[in-house]
Design a protein around this motif. Structure first.
Motif: not given
Length: 534
Positions: A82-85, A87, A105-108, A139, A141
């Protein structure tokens, strides 16, 4: 470069100028092409100026399609994470452009911050305004697939009533901006939703001149029966043929690109082969990235040259004092004639000219008095770049490719079918019996032996002429039969014993069943009596 500088002096500087292909492209653009673009206001008409990040960034894949065709799921399938944001749903869920990129790091990162970051190739998207930037994010990661490529997820293209709601920014223009800079454009279609809406049609037309980057995916194909799939495939090709005006047929990959069980598994082998082909295409992007950037720079240079001729021709036709506005309207209306004149005078291909309708629209708001006259020196510099510098860079591209032969996308779904029994084609065709203790040809050998003893063997072997009489009954071409002979004649004595003859017939069967022949005979197919005792 001054004309009085000797050629020898120039040659001495070349190694410093072209340490790498990316550095060479950057230098050529800033020193030779950018001055021409700025002089004739190229950036106001076509594309913003390129920046350092455009030459250094990883290959990018752009996903385009109507809502709920599986774009976000496709990315999830590739990176297996899964990646940030993210849907996913049957309704239009992705309402933003999401650049899925590698990060520690994981983030937006929101759009407004993204377009001021000089390390990212998105700074020029600032021109599309806040309405777009609020719908743009990165996004990031840590993921092995994203080590090699970046993926751009786009909002689902709307159809029917939904099209009437304005997005607040020029969607087609944004996609065109991305199309110029990405390495691959994947158009996704749902097997149940083949209608090409007005917005989708507009988007595909915006991708014109980038047909070489486009690949089409017919997704969710496991949800329909084989007969329906044939009809759906035909309907899709017909629809695309009306919009993509090229004589060549677009490559369509059929499959179900997610990790769930197939609903109708009848076409499993087809889906596996298609997925493998698409994965190979995506995996080759890092290796071909430098060549793609070089190709895009050449396309840009050709357009910039044509643009210079158009602008200078319009400047030449303008009166010095009176009647400027009326002359401007006349010139815009007769732009097609100006195109034809430039084409004749400078021997330029019609395909190099920008869209006539779009150019007429852009010229309406321009002040023709501020246009520049033709400056041959700028054009000569670009011609020299295309004739000499690009040729040297082409050599460097091949050298860089040879030094990095293993530069392919790894990780995620790309590793799932690399090795082991779930590799594509494992245990099929020439690979049948790879894990068996017994020789796989042995089960049919009694049948082949009956034929063998009718061919007059001498000392337990038959001649090539006698073997040929039997082998040609397969109706395979001589080129294929010749390869089978070379593989089956294990001891290279020009004769076949009973095991070698059985092997030849087994390889004929493999070919007749539609499989490829191996380049070298696999160890499991070597007849037992020919295997060296270890």
């Amino acid at each position: 470069m001054f004309s009085w500088v000797s050629k020898d002096a120039r040659r001495k500087k070349e190694p410093e100028l072209f340490q790498t292909v990316a550095e060479g492209l950057r230098q050529l653009y800033s020193q030779k092409l950018l001055p021409l673009e700025e002089h004739y206001r190229f950036h106001e008409f076509h594309s913003p100026a390129l920046e350092d990040a455009d030459f250094d960034n990883k290959p990018m894949v752009l996903l385009v399609g109507q809502y709920s065709t599986g774009k976000t799921t496709f990315i999830r399938h590739l990176i297996e994470q899964d990646f940030p944001g993210m849907r996913i749903g049957p309704e239009p869920t992705t309402d933003s452009f999401i650049a899925v990129m590698h990060g520690p790091t994981e983030g937006v990162v929101p759009g407004n911050a993204l377009v001021v970051d000089p390390r990212r190739p998105f700074r020029k998207l600032n021109a599309f305004g806040n309405a777009f930037l609020n719908r743009f994010m990165c996004a990031q990661l840590p993921n092995p697939v994203l080590d090699s490529i970046s993926i751009i997820d786009t909002p689902g293209i709307l159809s029917g009533e939904k099209q009437r709601i304005s997005r607040g920014y020029d969607f087609a223009a944004v996609l065109e901006w991305f199309a110029e800079r990405v390495d691959r454009i994947i158009l996704l279609f749902d097997a149940h939703k083949l209608d090409i809406s007005d917005e989708f049609s507009e988007v595909i037309k915006a991708l014109k001149n980038h047909e070489d980057k486009i690949r089409v995916v017919l997704n969710k194909a496991d949800q329909i029966e084989t007969q329906q799939l044939m009809r759906v495939y035909g309907a899709l090709m017909w629809s695309l043929g009306k919009i993509i005006n090229t004589p060549e047929v677009v490559r369509v990959y059929i499959g179900s690109f997610w990790s769930h069980p197939l609903l109708i598994p009848d076409n499993r082998k087809l889906f596996e082969a298609e997925e493998q082909d698409l994965f190979k295409d995506i995996q080759s992007l890092p290796r071909n990235a430098a060549l793609r950037k070089l190709n895009d720079l050449i396309k840009r240079a050709r357009l910039a040259k044509v643009h210079a001729y158009i602008i200078s021709s319009l400047k030449k036709e303008m009166p010095n004092v009176f009647g400027k506005e009326s002359k401007k309207k006349e010139l815009v209306n007769n732009l097609g004639e100006i195109y034809a004149k430039i084409e004749r005078e400078h021997q330029i291909s019609a395909g190099d000219f920008p869209s006539l309708r779009k150019m007429q629209e852009l010229l309406q708001t321009q002040d023709f008095t501020k246009f520049q006259a033709l400056k041959p020196k700028l054009l000569d510099t670009v011609d020299d770049m295309l004739a000499n510098d690009i040729a040297r860079l082409m050599v460097m591209v091949r050298q860089e490719e040879s030094q990095m032969p293993s530069q392919v996308v790894k990780g995620g779904a790309f590793d799932g079918t690399m090795n082991g029994p779930f590799g594509h084609g494992y245990g099929e065709g020439a690979g049948e019996g790879i894990d068996d203790i017994e020789w796989v040809v042995g089960k049919d050998k009694p049948t082949y032996d009956e034929i063998f003893y009718t061919l007059s063997p001498v000392n337990g072997k038959i001649t090539g002429a006698n073997a040929k009489k039997e082998m040609v009954k397969s109706k395979l071409p001589n080129t294929v039969l010749g390869k089978i002979w070379k593989l089956a004649d294990v001891d290279k004595d020009g004769l076949l014993d009973d095991e070698e003859f059985a092997l030849a017939n087994h390889l004929i069967k493999v070919k007749l069943e539609g499989h490829e022949l191996p380049t070298d005979l696999p160890p499991h197919l070597i007849p037992p009596s020919k295997r060296r005792l270890e």
